[in-house]
Motif scaffolding. Structure first.
Motif, mmCIF file in Angstrom:
data_model
loop_
_atom_site.group_PDB
_atom_site.id
_atom_site.type_symbol
_atom_site.label_atom_id
_atom_site.label_comp_id
_atom_site.label_asym_id
_atom_site.label_seq_id
_atom_site.Cartn_x
_atom_site.Cartn_y
_atom_site.Cartn_z
ATOM 1 N N LEU A 249 0.356 -0.974 0.186
ATOM 2 C CA LEU A 249 -0.283 0.213 0.189
ATOM 3 C C LEU A 249 1.397 1.397 0.005
ATOM 4 N N ALA A 250 2.596 1.051 0.355
ATOM 5 C CA ALA A 250 3.156 2.152 0.124
ATOM 6 C C ALA A 250 3.026 3.289 -1.362
ATOM 7 N N ASP A 251 2.980 4.801 -1.169
ATOM 8 C CA ASP A 251 3.114 5.086 -2.366
ATOM 9 C C ASP A 251 4.620 5.381 -2.716
ATOM 10 N N THR A 252 5.532 5.571 -2.152
ATOM 11 C CA THR A 252 6.766 6.040 -2.789
ATOM 12 C C THR A 252 7.857 4.761 -1.372
ATOM 13 N N ASP A 253 8.589 5.146 -1.993
ATOM 14 C CA ASP A 253 10.107 4.143 -1.508
ATOM 15 C C ASP A 253 10.675 4.768 0.066
ATOM 16 N N ALA A 254 10.278 5.261 0.471
ATOM 17 C CA ALA A 254 10.717 5.689 1.976
ATOM 18 C C ALA A 254 9.373 6.156 2.642
#
Length: 430
Positions: A249-254
């Motif tokens: 579900l994460a949108d970015t690498d961070a």
């Protein structure tokens, strides 16, 4: 005690459905389900059956009509009054009302959602899609059904005395393991064998044998129905499923890098500081621990579930020391590919350095190796994993690349984000 060989020989489907209850599942499934119900109830997930042992042609062994019948039966199940009372009123890990009234109200109304089944060559494609709290509860019963139907297919052509001899040999084999484990000082071991068991009746027998043979060294079972029926501790915390879905579900690498720690932050809030066992290997144990926030070092322990178990424990010990913690006060739970020889060796190696415990799985509840011609009852590696979340693929790296899963480009991205380099490929026992 059930006379298993006679029950198998006189088998009647309505007497012995493979899954008898919605709590014929692992305790950690219910604990995770409550956390998901609270924190991510609207996430849509897809679970899929994965047969890692492709040499076992499930679709040639298991009749599709019988498989559907068993799966349809599971969809008819709901919590009984006694099961609900056990969950609402029992004490788990020293805590009463582990399950909230809101979760129990939902669970008491639950029927498992539909499934999708197709034959693909000599294997089955079995998938489940829908709201995460509902779909996740298919994993353990789906595996139990396929494993037991495969066992029944092999046993079907055996006659009464042949079955009696087979089970007598299997009982002797397990009891000899128990006798060897009796000599292990300070042993703490639990049954983790639901998902790939030979059968429900056999798992129940194994649990009773462990209880009698090991006494206080046997600390409980992950199977909630058996724990309830046998008045045992229900054992379990969390699994790879939660970091896999949170990461997807994460949108970015961070956000991806933070996802495994967000899981444990939600878990800590859910359980008021109880059940504080870290499962660090989803995206590599070494990197997970190196980047872990300081508050995780204060947790109770770590479960080692892939890669070299001794190396995983040594990594955990070094990490605790680096964070100013005393490893002798910490718990290491070994749970991957265990049999009695490995259990004895690990106990001797780490006793006194950490608190040691074992979750014994498939080779407790399904070790029929060498007991049939052609080894047709040997256990095999069958899993049912979350493969997508809100339409995005999930990824698992593991400490053993043979257990990795996900699209190749996403695996490469996850390795970069989590700093996973070369890994040793190890045999997946079960």
């Amino acid at each position: 005690m059930v006379e298993i060989a006679t029950r198998v020989y006189n088998h009647k489907w309505k007497i012995d459905p493979i899954v008898r209850s919605l709590i014929d599942t692992d305790f950690y499934k219910l604990l995770m389900c409550q956390s998901v119900f609270r924190n991510r109830p609207d996430t849509t997930v897809t679970f899929s059956l994965i047969n890692r042992t492709t040499s076992v042609p499930l679709a040639n062994l298991v009749d599709e009509g019988e498989l559907r019948e068993q799966l349809d039966h599971i969809r008819s199940l709901s919590l009984s009054r006694g099961e609900s009372t056990w969950m609402r009123g029992n004490t788990f890990y020293g805590k009463r009302q582990m399950f909230t009234p809101e979760f129990m109200d939902w669970f008491e109304r639950l029927r498992l959602p539909p499934y999708h089944l197709e034959r693909r060559g000599d294997q089955y494609e079995l998938t489940f899609e829908g709201p995460w709290p509902e779909v996740m509860l298919w994993e353990i019963p789906a595996l139990s059904v396929l494993m037991e139907l495969r066992s029944r297919a092999v046993l079907d052509d055996m006659k009464k005395f042949e079955l009696q001899v087979l089970y007598a040999r299997a009982m002797t084999k397990l009891w000899e393991k128990v006798e060897r484990l009796r000599s292990v000082e300070g042993l703490r071991i639990a049954d983790f064998g639901t998902r790939r068991r030979h059968s429900f009746l056999w798992q129940d027998w194994c649990v009773q044998a462990m209880r009698e043979g090991l006494g206080p060294g046997f600390v409980g079972t992950s199977n909630c129905l058996i724990a309830k029926n046998r008045d045992l501790e229900a054992i379990g915390t969390n699994a790879h499923e939660m970091p896999m879905v949170y990461a997807a579900l994460a949108d970015t690498d961070a956000e991806l890098a933070r996802a495994p720690y967000e899981v444990l932050s939600d878990w800590h809030e859910e359980h008021d500081g109880n059940l504080r066992i870290i499962l660090p290997d989803t995206y590599g144990t070494k990197g997970f621990l190196e980047n872990a926030p300081d508050w995780l070092a204060g947790w109770t322990g770590i479960r080692v579930d892939s890669g070299d178990p001794a190396e995983g424990a040594e990594t955990a010990i070094a990490w605790w020391k680096s964070r100013g913690e005393d490893p002798r006060r910490k718990l290491v739970i070994f749970s991957d590919g265990l049999d009695e020889e490995k259990i004895i060796a690990l106990q001797r190696q780490f006793s006194g350095r950490v608190r040691v415990s074992f979750g014994w799985g498939t080779l407790l509840t399904n070790d029929f190796r060498g007991l049939t011609s052609g080894d047709r009852l040997a256990p095999f590696s069958l899993v049912c994993k979350a493969v997508a979340a809100n339409g995005r693929p999930t990824v698992k790296l593991s400490d053993n690349p043979r257990k990795a899963m996900g699209p190749e480009d996403e695996i490469a991205r996850y390795k970069r984000v989590f700093g996973v380099g070369e890994q040793e490929r190890m045999e997946v026992v079960v």
